[in-house]
Design an enzyme around this catalytic site. Structure first.
Site, PDB file in Angstrom:
ATOM      1  N   THR A 139      23.355-103.378  29.570  1.00  0.00           N
ATOM      2  CA  THR A 139      24.157-102.868  28.461  1.00  0.00           C
ATOM      3  C   THR A 139      23.469-103.279  27.170  1.00  0.00           C
ATOM      4  O   THR A 139      23.452-104.466  26.820  1.00  0.00           O
ATOM      5  CB  THR A 139      25.584-103.439  28.506  1.00  0.00           C
ATOM      6  OG1 THR A 139      26.187-103.094  29.757  1.00  0.00           O
ATOM      7  CG2 THR A 139      26.427-102.858  27.365  1.00  0.00           C
TER       8      THR A 139
ATOM      9  N   LYS B 101      30.258-109.464  23.274  1.00  0.00           N
ATOM     10  CA  LYS B 101      28.957-108.898  22.903  1.00  0.00           C
ATOM     11  C   LYS B 101      29.009-107.373  22.903  1.00  0.00           C
ATOM     12  O   LYS B 101      28.523-106.720  21.964  1.00  0.00           O
ATOM     13  CB  LYS B 101      27.894-109.401  23.876  1.00  0.00           C
ATOM     14  CG  LYS B 101      26.470-108.932  23.586  1.00  0.00           C
ATOM     15  CD  LYS B 101      26.046-107.722  24.404  1.00  0.00           C
ATOM     16  CE  LYS B 101      25.979-108.012  25.874  1.00  0.00           C
ATOM     17  NZ  LYS B 101      25.445-106.839  26.641  1.00  0.00           N
TER      18      LYS B 101
ATOM     19  N   LYS C 183      28.183 -96.219  27.953  1.00  0.00           N
ATOM     20  CA  LYS C 183      28.454 -97.585  28.383  1.00  0.00           C
ATOM     21  C   LYS C 183      29.206 -98.378  27.322  1.00  0.00           C
ATOM     22  O   LYS C 183      30.178 -99.098  27.623  1.00  0.00           O
ATOM     23  CB  LYS C 183      27.133 -98.278  28.731  1.00  0.00           C
ATOM     24  CG  LYS C 183      27.265 -99.731  29.124  1.00  0.00           C
ATOM     25  CD  LYS C 183      28.132 -99.937  30.349  1.00  0.00           C
ATOM     26  CE  LYS C 183      28.101-101.399  30.788  1.00  0.00           C
ATOM     27  NZ  LYS C 183      29.064-101.688  31.852  1.00  0.00           N
TER      28      LYS C 183
END
Length: 294
Positions: free
Chosen positions: A94, A238, A170
């Site tokens: 990711t 994150k 994503k």
């Protein structure tokens, strides 16, 4: 296929093992050598540098963040130097949109091919080869990697020839996931404060209006107080920050994501960084004890 694999955390190790079981010739590298040695007993070759992993048709990276990917791609012993003309870098991490754009440029300059193929699924799904894989990149390259995808996932969604599209799927997906988990945590706290049985209520809701794996699985984890990391809360923070950075670059507003980032940061401050994302329930419990909301 002859394939390299870099990044042997819980997800990566399971994915690499499935490639070996499917009959692929796998060479692995990990910054922590002990994890690579564990794969050696399963049939993998162990390389000493990222470049040494790149002797086959493709190399897969499954790493925690942009910085980790940059470290293995760049330099004299990096992926970019190791891959031959036409070989494929298959990034299953990711990553930020900025990082994906950089990787596209790096590999294009060297006449290598780049696919962004991040995955949805927890480590148990990775072990069972039931990941959802979102692939963006040159159509021929994606087709060549189909045997790899089939060994690791149960469904492959192709989103076009621009790897950035896969990164955006994503990031938006993880934003929606984290939003749902936060909503569940608040709902459970409210139900408990009201004296309503949250198990009865959530079973009714998650089998009707909200019948989806996200609501079902995370509500079960919260009710059973299972917070062992599958998707670490720190990584959730994150990813929400990456979604906010993408929104800023494209001129979009995400006020919910801004609030969610604050909530996740508070969870980290409380010491929950290495717990599962479901530990947002612990934050809601803490705040429900006081009159002041965060």
């Amino acid at each position: 296929m002859n394939v390299g694999f870099i990044g042997l955390g819980k997800m990566g190790s399971a994915m690499a093992r499935n490639l070996i079981r499917a009959g692929h010739e796998v060479t692995v590298f990990n910054r922590t050598p002990e994890r690579a040695k564990e794969l050696q007993s399963a049939g993998a070759r162990v390389a000493q540098t990222p470049a040494e992993v790149c002797k086959g048709e493709a190399v897969i990276t499954c790493l925690a963040d942009d910085e980790a990917v940059t470290q293995v791609v760049s330099g004299e012993t990096g992926i970019a130097e190791g891959l031959t003309d036409g070989a494929i870098h298959l990034s299953m991490s990711t990553l930020s949109v900025h990082q994906v754009e950089q990787l596209k440029a790096i590999h294009r300059k060297r006449r290598q091919r780049f696919i962004a193929a991040p995955v949805f699924g927890r480590p148990d799904a990775a072990a069972a080869a039931k990941l959802l894989i979102v692939a963006g990149g040159e159509a021929n390259a994606i087709n060549e990697c189909q045997p790899l995808f089939e060994a690791m996932g149960q469904r492959i969604i192709k989103v076009g020839e621009d790897p950035t599209a896969a990164a955006m799927v994503k990031l938006t997906g993880n934003f929606l996931l984290a939003s749902a988990v936060e909503s569940l945590s608040e709902a459970i706290a409210l139900l408990k404060k009201s004296g309503t049985d949250p198990k009865v209520c959530l079973e009714a809701l998650t089998t009707t209006l909200f019948a989806s794996p996200v609501y079902q699985n995370y509500s079960a984890m919260m009710l059973q107080e299972k917070y062992e990391p599958g998707f670490r809360l720190a990584l959730g923070l994150k990813d929400v920050r990456l979604a906010l950075a993408a929104a800023e670059s494209f001129g979009a507003q995400m006020p919910t994501a801004e609030l969610l980032a604050q909530r996740l940061q508070h969870a980290v401050a409380l010491g929950f960084a290495d717990k599962d994302l479901a530990a947002l329930a612990l934050v809601s419990e803490e705040t429900a004890k006081s009159e002041a909301a965060i």
